[in-house]
Design an enzyme around this catalytic site. Structure first.
Site, PDB file in Angstrom:
ATOM      1  N   HIS A   5      -6.697 -13.342 -11.545  1.00  0.00           N
ATOM      2  CA  HIS A   5      -6.999 -14.254 -10.682  1.00  0.00           C
ATOM      3  C   HIS A   5      -9.013 -14.252 -11.556  1.00  0.00           C
ATOM      4  CE1 HIS A   5      -8.367  -9.773 -10.836  1.00  0.00           C
ATOM      5  NE2 HIS A   5      -7.659  -8.964 -10.199  1.00  0.00           N
ATOM      6  N   ARG A  63       0.882  -1.313  -0.136  1.00  0.00           N
ATOM      7  CA  ARG A  63      -0.105   0.192  -0.116  1.00  0.00           C
ATOM      8  C   ARG A  63       0.829   1.644   0.176  1.00  0.00           C
ATOM      9  NH1 ARG A  63      -4.387  -2.103  -1.898  1.00  0.00           N
ATOM     10  NH2 ARG A  63      -5.687  -3.129  -0.931  1.00  0.00           N
ATOM     11  N   ASP A 114      -2.723 -12.099  -5.062  1.00  0.00           N
ATOM     12  CA  ASP A 114      -3.699 -10.807  -4.998  1.00  0.00           C
ATOM     13  C   ASP A 114      -3.993  -9.874  -3.756  1.00  0.00           C
ATOM     14  OD1 ASP A 114      -5.227  -8.166  -6.229  1.00  0.00           O
ATOM     15  OD2 ASP A 114      -7.517  -9.651  -6.409  1.00  0.00           O
ATOM     16  N   HIS A 153      -6.633  -4.192   3.696  1.00  0.00           N
ATOM     17  CA  HIS A 153      -7.481  -2.768   4.243  1.00  0.00           C
ATOM     18  C   HIS A 153      -7.416  -2.870   5.930  1.00  0.00           C
ATOM     19  CE1 HIS A 153      -9.000  -1.614   0.280  1.00  0.00           C
ATOM     20  NE2 HIS A 153      -8.833  -4.003   0.366  1.00  0.00           N
ATOM     21  N   HIS A 188      -7.477  -7.452 -15.672  1.00  0.00           N
ATOM     22  CA  HIS A 188      -8.833  -7.094 -14.452  1.00  0.00           C
ATOM     23  C   HIS A 188      -9.646  -7.480 -15.231  1.00  0.00           C
ATOM     24  CE1 HIS A 188     -10.110  -6.953 -10.113  1.00  0.00           C
ATOM     25  NE2 HIS A 188     -11.850  -6.277 -11.692  1.00  0.00           N
TER      26      HIS A 188
HETATM   27  O1  DOR Z   1     -10.755  -7.030  -3.755  1.00  0.00           O
HETATM   28  C1  DOR Z   1      -9.472  -6.746  -5.009  1.00  0.00           C
HETATM   29  N1  DOR Z   1      -8.719  -5.616  -4.066  1.00  0.00           N
HETATM   30  N2  DOR Z   1      -9.539  -6.831  -6.812  1.00  0.00           N
HETATM   31  C2  DOR Z   1      -8.397  -5.573  -6.521  1.00  0.00           C
HETATM   32  O2  DOR Z   1      -8.656  -6.140  -8.399  1.00  0.00           O
HETATM   33  C3  DOR Z   1      -7.583  -4.130  -6.105  1.00  0.00           C
HETATM   34  C4  DOR Z   1      -7.724  -5.313  -4.575  1.00  0.00           C
HETATM   35  C5  DOR Z   1      -7.006  -3.366  -3.998  1.00  0.00           C
HETATM   36  O3  DOR Z   1      -5.841  -3.226  -4.524  1.00  0.00           O
HETATM   37  O4  DOR Z   1      -7.105  -3.731  -2.591  1.00  0.00           O
HETATM   38 ZN    ZN Z   2      -5.187  -7.162  -8.063  1.00  0.00          ZN
END
Ligand code: DOR
Ligand code: ZN
Length: 388
Positions: free
Chosen positions: A223, A57, A296, A300, A169
């Site tokens: 994915h 991040r 992936d 968060h 994607h």
């Molecule tokens: O669920 C997801 N989160 N899919 C994505 O393509 C991006 C990722 C994110 O960066 O949070």
């Molecule tokens: Zn991704």
């Protein structure tokens, strides 16, 4: 500096010692005294896992993760090389933002590389930075962040640039927006799998494969989550479209029933699917229709994930847990450790041209040792991978 791991068992069952010189595998069963010895006690020694799809991040989302915490999670999970996605803040879409990320990533304790993000207007930067990045990510459907290239004419222009590995994607943005509009305000997170249903994925995969076939572009589908997408990709491969694909552990281990217990913590794009899809993905992975596993990884904060459905962001953190999860199936059916090394190390290295990393084996080309295992070196300092 010569380090030797003694009493090691390799994925193929070979019992051996492994010599590492200056962070690179220098030989198996070598004689002569090393500077340092580790005893593996007969246990398996696997090559470092390569995760070609992580969303660390930094910059912009340090409250979720930075290169220090992300790379420590990777190392704790046996992942020694990560390729980072561009949907940071600011997004990695040109020379300046790539350089900014390179400086931040220098504190990584695992090896790393970057994917550039495609926009409708950064073709010039993509061409300029070719060779400095592992691949270029295209969001055909919107997800976390602002990156989006939704129109066929924009995609066609990008795909016509030669020599690029495009990571796609594949979710159809028009259909996502239509489904969201039709539903209005809903707070049940299970609805996520309907808004981004199989049709959303299939429509995008069909469009992208047709454009790749037309332009000759080299594409990697990220994915894959449904049986139908897999069938389309299998057919495209048979028709010599230059396509590879990945599956993420959450689509292998979880299905829609997980919303009941985990709510928005399992909200992810593309979303969780049916038990039938899950089984089909395992089969496709086993038979090689799906080429690799990539996580992936998308962390968060807990507070963000506790928000009601529409606000809770999409993504599941996985870089630390993918190997332990995958190890659970080893020994079941025909899943072997050698197969695991194939889909988590060897093939990812091949697809993303990490030519010096693959598996624990000694290979000579023109008298030169060419492989190492991407091991963390003695100073616990990651190195940037190079593609030129
Ligand atoms: O669920 C997801 N989160 N899919 C994505 O393509 C991006 C990722 C994110 O960066 O949070
Ligand atoms: Zn991704």
């Amino acid at each position: 500096m010569r380090t030797r791991i003694v009493n090691a068992t390799l994925a193929n069952g070979l019992k051996t010692s492994i010599d590492i010189v200056d962070g690179k595998i220098a030989g198996l069963s070598v004689s002569g005294a090393p500077d340092k010895t580790y005893d593996a006690g007969g246990k398996y020694v696997l090559p470092g896992i390569i995760d070609t799809h992580v969303h660390f991040r930094e910059p912009g989302g340090e409250q979720k993760e930075d290169w220090t915490t992300g790379s420590h999670a990777a190392a704790a999970g046996g992942v020694t090389t990560v390729l980072d996605m561009p949907n940071t803040t600011p997004p990695t879409i040109d020379a300046g933002t790539l350089e900014q990320k390179r400086l931040l990533a220098a504190k990584s304790i695992v090896n790393y590389g970057f994917h550039l993000g495609a926009t409708a207007s950064n073709a010039g930067e993509i061409v300029k930075l070719q060779g400095k990045v592992a691949g270029v990510k295209i969001y055909v459907g919107s997800s976390t962040g602002s990156l989006l290239v939704a129109e066929d004419n924009e995609l066609r222009k990008l795909f016509s640039l030669p020599g690029i590995l495009w990571l796609v994607h594949a979710e159809d943005e028009t259909l996502i927006q239509k489904n969201m509009g039709a539903l209005g305000r809903v707070t049940d997170p299970g609805v996520h799998s309907w808004i981004r249903n199989w049709e959303v994925a299939i429509r995008a995969v069909k469009r992208v494969i047709a454009l790749a076939s037309e332009t000759g572009a080299r594409i990697h589908m990220c994915h894959i989550s449904t049986k139908e997408e897999m069938m389309l990709i299998e057919q495209a491969k048979a028709e010599r479209v230059r396509v590879t694909c990945e599956v993420s552990p959450h689509h292998l281990f979880l299905d829609e029933s997980a919303y009941a217990a985990h709510s928005a913590f399992v909200k992810v794009n593309p979303p969780l699917r049916t038990p039938e899809d899950r089984l089909a993905l395992w089969k496709g992975l086993h038979h090689g229709v799906i080429d690799i596993i990539a996580t992936d990884h998308a962390p968060h904060t807990v507070q963000e994930k506790h928000q009601p459905y529409p606000q809770a962001p999409s993504g599941i953190p996985e870089v630390q847990t993918s190997l332990p999860m995958m190890l659970q199936v080893i020994g079941k059916k025909e899943f072997t450790l050698e197969w695991l090394v194939d889909v988590m190390c060897k093939k990812p290295a091949e697809i993303f041209s990490l030519n010096h990393k693959r598996c624990i084996e000694v290979t000579f080309v023109n008298g030169n040792l060419v492989f190492d295992n991407g091991k963390i070196n003695e100073e616990n300092k990651g190195k940037e991978t190079h593609y030129e």
